[in-house]
Design an enzyme around this catalytic site. Structure first.
Site, PDB file in Angstrom:
ATOM      1  N   VAL A 238       4.235  -5.565  -5.071  1.00 15.95           N
ATOM      2  CA  VAL A 238       5.321  -5.547  -4.082  1.00 15.95           C
ATOM      3  C   VAL A 238       5.344  -6.907  -3.380  1.00 15.95           C
ATOM      4  CG1 VAL A 238       6.242  -4.399  -2.028  1.00 15.95           C
ATOM      5  CG2 VAL A 238       5.027  -3.065  -3.773  1.00 15.95           C
TER       6      VAL A 238
ATOM      7  N   HIS B 109       0.837  -1.200   0.000  1.00 17.57           N
ATOM      8  CA  HIS B 109       0.000   0.000   0.000  1.00 17.57           C
ATOM      9  C   HIS B 109       0.877   1.257   0.000  1.00 17.57           C
ATOM     10  CE1 HIS B 109      -2.813  -2.865   2.254  1.00 17.57           C
ATOM     11  NE2 HIS B 109      -3.544  -2.502   1.208  1.00 17.57           N
TER      12      HIS B 109
ATOM     13  N   GLN C 165      -9.341  -6.226 -10.918  1.00 18.57           N
ATOM     14  CA  GLN C 165      -9.907  -4.996 -10.357  1.00 18.57           C
ATOM     15  C   GLN C 165      -9.402  -3.772 -11.128  1.00 18.57           C
ATOM     16  OE1 GLN C 165     -10.248  -4.132  -6.002  1.00 18.57           O
ATOM     17  NE2 GLN C 165      -8.333  -3.042  -6.317  1.00 18.57           N
TER      18      GLN C 165
ATOM     19  N   GLN D 100     -18.419  -5.712  -1.112  1.00 16.45           N
ATOM     20  CA  GLN D 100     -17.595  -6.557  -1.983  1.00 16.45           C
ATOM     21  C   GLN D 100     -17.275  -7.912  -1.354  1.00 16.45           C
ATOM     22  OE1 GLN D 100     -14.386  -3.501  -2.020  1.00 16.45           O
ATOM     23  NE2 GLN D 100     -12.988  -5.223  -1.862  1.00 16.45           N
TER      24      GLN D 100
ATOM     25  N   SER E 143       0.098  -8.892   1.228  1.00 18.68           N
ATOM     26  CA  SER E 143      -1.364  -8.840   1.295  1.00 18.68           C
ATOM     27  C   SER E 143      -1.769  -8.704   2.754  1.00 18.68           C
ATOM     28  CB  SER E 143      -1.954 -10.133   0.721  1.00 18.68           C
ATOM     29  OG  SER E 143      -3.308 -10.263   1.124  1.00 18.68           O
TER      30      SER E 143
ATOM     31  N   ARG F 203      -4.124 -10.123   3.976  1.00 20.99           N
ATOM     32  CA  ARG F 203      -4.574 -11.462   4.369  1.00 20.99           C
ATOM     33  C   ARG F 203      -3.417 -12.386   4.735  1.00 20.99           C
ATOM     34  NH1 ARG F 203      -8.927 -10.297   0.398  1.00 20.99           N
ATOM     35  NH2 ARG F 203     -10.860 -10.351   1.573  1.00 20.99           N
TER      36      ARG F 203
HETATM   37  P1  AMP Z   1      -6.606  -3.691  -0.396  1.00 24.98           P
HETATM   38  O1  AMP Z   1      -6.385  -2.900   0.853  1.00 24.98           O
HETATM   39  O2  AMP Z   1      -6.161  -5.107  -0.315  1.00 24.98           O
HETATM   40  O3  AMP Z   1      -7.975  -3.506  -0.971  1.00 24.98           O
HETATM   41  O4  AMP Z   1      -5.631  -3.044  -1.465  1.00 24.98           O
HETATM   42  C1  AMP Z   1      -5.650  -1.671  -1.736  1.00 24.98           C
HETATM   43  C2  AMP Z   1      -4.778  -1.412  -2.944  1.00 24.98           C
HETATM   44  O5  AMP Z   1      -3.454  -1.838  -2.697  1.00 24.98           O
HETATM   45  C3  AMP Z   1      -5.271  -2.160  -4.191  1.00 24.98           C
HETATM   46  O6  AMP Z   1      -5.142  -1.319  -5.327  1.00 24.98           O
HETATM   47  C4  AMP Z   1      -4.313  -3.329  -4.258  1.00 24.98           C
HETATM   48  O7  AMP Z   1      -4.132  -3.826  -5.557  1.00 24.98           O
HETATM   49  C5  AMP Z   1      -3.038  -2.702  -3.738  1.00 24.98           C
HETATM   50  N1  AMP Z   1      -2.120  -3.729  -3.229  1.00 24.98           N
HETATM   51  C6  AMP Z   1      -2.371  -4.643  -2.262  1.00 24.98           C
HETATM   52  N2  AMP Z   1      -1.307  -5.449  -2.106  1.00 24.98           N
HETATM   53  C7  AMP Z   1      -0.376  -5.044  -2.998  1.00 24.98           C
HETATM   54  C8  AMP Z   1       0.944  -5.484  -3.338  1.00 24.98           C
HETATM   55  N3  AMP Z   1       1.523  -6.509  -2.738  1.00 24.98           N
HETATM   56  N4  AMP Z   1       1.598  -4.817  -4.318  1.00 24.98           N
HETATM   57  C9  AMP Z   1       1.022  -3.781  -4.961  1.00 24.98           C
HETATM   58  N5  AMP Z   1      -0.218  -3.322  -4.688  1.00 24.98           N
HETATM   59  C10 AMP Z   1      -0.892  -3.936  -3.718  1.00 24.98           C
END
Ligand code: AMP
Length: 279
Positions: A168, A28, A145, A52, A177, A179
């Site tokens: 990343v 992020h 997405q 979602q 992630s 998760r």
């Molecule tokens: P989320 O909080 O999981 O909904 O992610 C928010 C944003 O961060 C989304 O645009 C994701 O694609 C991006 N994102 C999450 N993990 C990564 C990662 N490892 N590398 C790049 N972008 C990420």
């Protein structure tokens, strides 16, 4: 949020938005740093969007720590927009985007997460209207997405530039992630199989493999080597239409997968370009 955004716009500043669900990690923060390059004022939204998640998913368990997130954003973001579900959905769950988004949500995660991308498109449209950005940054980790948001922004004429940021990863290749926090040490060790199998698929393509079915089977059997990992899907699709391909030709493709490691569903992908062979 709208009046803040309006004031910034009136002052002639360029605004960027990075939508997130919080539990912020380096992935992020990389998006936030990317946003800084394109704008004078960066807003990060933090909202675990109920629309979602389907009833059997992890909405309740999803990690939330607004205070820690805000601290991580100190010095790199200018504003944090963290609305409540009541503020975002004062009339309950909205019916917007209940259509099949040009088939873009038909395969990959869209095939397994019913209503997910409708929920994503709706919340992102609402975040755009609240935050009024000139640019918005999304991660390529959620490749489907990104394609859907890009299309939505174009079709509805938001006039917002959508920027995709590369994935990343941890040192061993696991994509960051929120998760990943769910994984116990053994699951965490086995989770490396996602990025490994993508790297192997890419190598096979570089060696000349062009049959999508063969590649899919290779990925699946590689993932099976880890007993706690179970493939939900492994697909090779056209990176723009997101429709599956049978034989890879010249073009840009997305190799994408979703894998349960124990109870935790993880996704990863890689993009590849196949150029016209030079004589
Ligand atoms: P989320 O909080 O999981 O909904 O992610 C928010 C944003 O961060 C989304 O645009 C994701 O694609 C991006 N994102 C999450 N993990 C990564 C990662 N490892 N590398 C790049 N972008 C990420």
């Amino acid at each position: 949020m709208q009046s803040l955004a309006e004031a910034e716009r009136t002052a002639g500043r360029r605004l960027a938005l990075v939508p997130t669900m919080g539990a912020l990690h380096e992935g992020h923060l990389a998006l936030v740093r990317e946003a800084q390059k394109h704008a004078d004022c960066v807003t990060v939204s933090i909202f675990v969007n109920p629309t979602q998640f389907s009833p059997d998913e992890d909405f309740e368990a999803y990690p939330r720590d607004l205070q820690a997130d805000t601290l991580k954003l100190e010095g790199i973001a200018d504003a944090v927009f963290a609305p409540t579900a009541e503020e975002m959905y004062p009339f309950g769950v909205p019916p917007y985007f209940s259509m099949n988004i040009r088939n873009l949500n038909r395969h990959l995660c869209g095939a397994f997460r019913e209503g997910h991308f409708e929920g994503v498109a709706t919340v992102v449209a609402k975040l755009f209207l609240a935050c009024r950005p000139h640019v918005a940054v999304f991660g390529k980790k959620d490749a489907q997405q990104l394609v859907i948001i890009r299309r939505m922004a174009e079709e509805l004429g938001f006039g917002i530039k959508i920027i995709g940021h590369s994935i990343v990863r941890e040192a061993d290749g696991l994509a960051l992630s929120s998760r990943n926090q769910y994984l116990n040490p053994e699951e965490r060790r086995q989770a490396v199989v996602l990025s490994e199998s993508l790297r192997e698929a890419k190598a096979a393509i570089e060696r000349g493999e062009r049959d999508a079915d063969t590649l899919r089977k290779q990925i699946q059997s590689h993932i099976k080597t880890q007993p706690l990992a179970e493939v939900q899907y492994a697909e090779i699709v056209d990176s723009e239409t997101l429709q599956p391909v049978k034989v890879l030709k010249t073009g840009q493709y997305l190799v994408a997968l979703a894998v349960f490691v124990g109870e935790t569903r993880l996704i990863d992908n890689t993009t590849l370009y196949l150029e016209e062979p030079t004589a």
